[in-house]
Motif scaffolding. Structure first.
Motif, mmCIF file in Angstrom:
data_model
loop_
_atom_site.group_PDB
_atom_site.id
_atom_site.type_symbol
_atom_site.label_atom_id
_atom_site.label_comp_id
_atom_site.label_asym_id
_atom_site.label_seq_id
_atom_site.Cartn_x
_atom_site.Cartn_y
_atom_site.Cartn_z
ATOM 1 N N LEU A 1 4.821 34.164 25.856
ATOM 2 C CA LEU A 1 3.571 34.409 25.228
ATOM 3 C C LEU A 1 3.480 33.619 24.293
ATOM 4 O O LEU A 1 2.982 33.595 24.091
ATOM 5 C CB LEU A 1 3.364 36.513 25.113
ATOM 6 C CG LEU A 1 3.580 37.540 25.747
ATOM 7 C CD1 LEU A 1 3.837 37.812 25.578
ATOM 8 C CD2 LEU A 1 2.198 36.890 26.347
ATOM 9 N N ILE A 2 4.934 33.529 23.152
ATOM 10 C CA ILE A 2 4.655 32.560 22.248
ATOM 11 C C ILE A 2 4.563 31.305 22.452
ATOM 12 O O ILE A 2 3.320 31.099 21.656
ATOM 13 C CB ILE A 2 6.552 32.553 21.816
ATOM 14 C CG1 ILE A 2 6.826 34.174 21.002
ATOM 15 C CG2 ILE A 2 6.320 31.780 20.308
ATOM 16 C CD1 ILE A 2 5.997 34.437 19.539
ATOM 17 N N MET A 3 4.915 30.656 23.600
ATOM 18 C CA MET A 3 4.473 29.733 24.463
ATOM 19 C C MET A 3 3.082 29.413 24.670
ATOM 20 O O MET A 3 2.042 28.929 23.211
ATOM 21 C CB MET A 3 4.894 28.706 25.669
ATOM 22 C CG MET A 3 4.594 27.878 25.825
ATOM 23 S SD MET A 3 5.567 26.864 27.365
ATOM 24 C CE MET A 3 4.602 25.865 27.350
ATOM 25 N N GLY A 4 2.627 30.469 25.009
ATOM 26 C CA GLY A 4 0.958 30.462 24.962
ATOM 27 C C GLY A 4 0.458 30.493 24.187
ATOM 28 O O GLY A 4 -0.716 29.543 23.400
ATOM 29 N N PHE A 5 0.627 31.571 22.665
ATOM 30 C CA PHE A 5 -0.496 31.425 21.734
ATOM 31 C C PHE A 5 -0.090 30.204 20.724
ATOM 32 O O PHE A 5 -1.136 29.432 19.824
ATOM 33 C CB PHE A 5 0.453 32.540 21.139
ATOM 34 C CG PHE A 5 -0.556 34.023 21.809
ATOM 35 C CD1 PHE A 5 -1.765 33.871 21.837
ATOM 36 C CD2 PHE A 5 0.609 35.257 21.581
ATOM 37 C CE1 PHE A 5 -1.850 35.194 22.088
ATOM 38 C CE2 PHE A 5 0.199 35.962 22.880
ATOM 39 C CZ PHE A 5 -0.656 36.590 22.641
ATOM 40 N N MET A 6 1.107 29.362 20.710
ATOM 41 C CA MET A 6 1.202 28.279 20.055
ATOM 42 C C MET A 6 0.061 27.237 20.188
ATOM 43 O O MET A 6 0.503 26.216 19.427
ATOM 44 C CB MET A 6 3.069 28.153 19.897
ATOM 45 C CG MET A 6 3.956 28.742 18.587
ATOM 46 S SD MET A 6 3.883 28.519 17.376
ATOM 47 C CE MET A 6 4.038 27.124 17.165
ATOM 48 N N SER A 7 1.087 27.045 21.605
ATOM 49 C CA SER A 7 -0.478 25.878 21.794
ATOM 50 C C SER A 7 -1.567 24.929 21.169
ATOM 51 O O SER A 7 -2.027 24.197 20.890
ATOM 52 C CB SER A 7 -0.365 26.056 23.480
ATOM 53 O OG SER A 7 0.470 25.562 24.109
ATOM 54 N N PRO A 8 -2.165 26.684 20.455
ATOM 55 C CA PRO A 8 -3.958 25.779 20.131
ATOM 56 C C PRO A 8 -3.119 25.581 18.679
ATOM 57 O O PRO A 8 -3.559 24.545 18.363
ATOM 58 C CB PRO A 8 -4.809 27.040 20.104
ATOM 59 C CG PRO A 8 -3.681 28.284 21.021
ATOM 60 C CD PRO A 8 -2.985 27.339 21.541
ATOM 61 N N ILE A 9 -2.175 26.195 18.144
ATOM 62 C CA ILE A 9 -2.253 25.481 16.584
ATOM 63 C C ILE A 9 -1.407 24.638 17.151
ATOM 64 O O ILE A 9 -1.538 23.645 16.422
ATOM 65 C CB ILE A 9 -1.014 26.661 16.767
ATOM 66 C CG1 ILE A 9 -1.085 27.959 16.271
ATOM 67 C CG2 ILE A 9 -0.457 26.467 14.855
ATOM 68 C CD1 ILE A 9 -0.575 28.941 16.224
#
Length: 462
Positions: A311-319
């Protein structure tokens, strides 16, 4: 070119391609959790079971170079429909597979479809967006495609506990068919076709080269690193690969354009991408084996163990995509590899009674590091190439990453198997634990090399 881009809905095209990629990534992460119960059902060891992961990635690696030709030769719509159809057939075979051999064939057929879908998505998206917006665009791709690895392990755990590992294939199949129908009615062609021909000899040497290397590294753990079988397979792979590369440099229309490596930035980012992918997939393969076979956690618990990190990897990608667009990839990569190294050293010192929360925390740290590099590294490499080399750059990056990741994963499993078989420890769980620790220590060495190489990147994009 502008008039072509105005004749279709860019967001709709991207949405369909992301949905197709989501299905393939969901399928891959579902299988990771299913490996221990599949081992029990078919009475096979980890060295055999890991082929369900590595054969899929190897088939990807073999098909991806051909995809560069296919993207230039055929329309985006026809390619996507063909890829989804092949993937769906493989999924059906997997659901009804009566033996491990049939299941392995199913994974290879799935890999053929996925091998076309992923580079097609990346090529189309990189074509649709200008260089200064590609980091953000690929960051959004990371957010959507990161959702599949996030829910995959937990969903797999739930399904395996309630039903069996076969239910994973029955879950993926209808989703793939729905996306296939959407592609048939809504997908448009967004790439320019050329009259190019495929070189059959190149396909043969490419298959022998990548396949020989992977097979050699895969059997090393059980057959021995100095056995005739291992050295013979690796030798065939090296020779075939050398012939393949030499042939590509002589052809006027190469299957895989190795001249993309004339760009130092593309070369460095590709090597780093291989390191990241090999470590990530290797870790995701080792952890469920440790959790279910050594620490006695359930399939659901081992799925939940991977959930926060994914989940963290997914949410971090746009950032990280936005950070890359502004500052470049150098410090993202240095910090990312540092986090990965720390996580791998912690894993190399795991004990038999390690808690689920501790294992999940370490994995989350690792995936923060991975998210800082996965999409930015590829985007940095592609941005260093002229527009006409983008399809070849995408194909090359995916090929080397998939094959390198396959070999890296196979090597880690081989190290685990070899250490487990040759330890002085008598208890099976302690022997397996020592093998897993050895594999993680090797992965941490790879991560340290990644830190050193990351300093060669530019601090901001030009």
């Amino acid at each position: 070119m502008i008039s072509e881009k105005q004749s279709f809905n860019r967001n709709l095209i991207v949405g369909i391609l992301l949905a197709a990629s989501f299905v393939t990534l969901l399928n891959q992460t579902l299988i990771i959790i299913a490996i221990p119960p599949i081992m029990n059902d078919f009475q096979i060891d980890p060295s055999q079971a890991q082929w369900l992961t590595t054969a899929f990635m190897l088939t990807n690696g073999i098909l991806i170079p051909v995809t560069a030709f296919l993207i230039e030769r055929f329309s985006s719509k026809h390619l996507l429909i063909a890829a989804l159809s092949v993937f769906s057939i493989g999924t059906l075979i997997g659901a009804i597979a009566p033996s491990f051999s049939y299941l392995l064939v199913a994974r290879i057929v799935q890999g053929m479809g996925a091998g076309i879908m992923m580079p097609l998505m990346q090529t189309v998206i990189l074509t649709l967006f200008p260089p200064e917006k590609r980091g953000s665009a690929m960051g959004m791709v990371g957010l959507v495609t990161g959702f599949a690895p996030a829910i995959g392990p937990t969903l797999a755990g739930l399904l395996i506990v309630q039903f069996s590992w076969r239910s994973l294939f029955y879950t993926v199949l209808p989703v793939a068919l729905i996306v296939l129908v959407l592609a048939f009615f809504l997908m448009k062609n967004v790439t320019q076709q050329k009259q190019v021909k495929i070189d059959i000899a190149s396909v043969i040497f490419s298959t022998l080269g990548w396949g020989g290397l992977l097979y050699g590294f895969s059997i090393a753990g059980t057959a021995g690193w100095t056995s005739a079988q291992t050295l013979g397979a690796i030798g065939v792979g090296v020779v075939a690969l050398a012939i393949f590369i030499t042939r590509q440099l002589k052809l006027t229309q190469p299957m895989l354009e190795f001249r993309v490596f004339n760009s130092p930035m593309f070369l460095i980012t590709t090597i780093l991408s291989v390191f990241v992918f090999a470590i990530m997939v290797g870790t995701q393969t080792l952890l469920p084996i440790f959790a279910q076979d050594v620490a006695d956690f359930t399939a659901l618990e081992s799925g939940l163990m991977l959930l926060p990190g994914a989940l963290i990897m997914g949410f971090m990608s746009p950032i990280t995509g936005k950070v890359f667009d502004k500052f470049g990839g150098k410090w993202l990569s240095v910090i990312g590899f540092s986090l990965i190294t720390m996580a791998l050293i912690l894993y190399a010192n795991l004990s038999l009674n390690a808690s689920l929360i501790w294992i999940a925390t370490i994995f989350t740290i690792m995936m923060i590091g991975v998210s800082m590099m996965m999409m930015p590294l590829m985007t940095a490499g592609i941005n260093a190439l002229p527009p006409h080399l983008i399809p070849h750059g995408t194909a090359m990056n995916n090929t080397i990453r998939m094959v390198g990741g396959s070999i890296g994963t196979a090597t880690l499993i081989s190290v685990m198997s070899y250490a487990s078989l040759n330890t002085s420890l008598q208890q099976p769980k302690q022997a397996a634990m020592e093998g897993i620790q050895n594999a993680f220590m090797l992965a941490s060495v790879l991560a340290v090399l990644g830190i050193l190489l990351a300093f060669k990147l530019k601090s901001k994009k030009q």
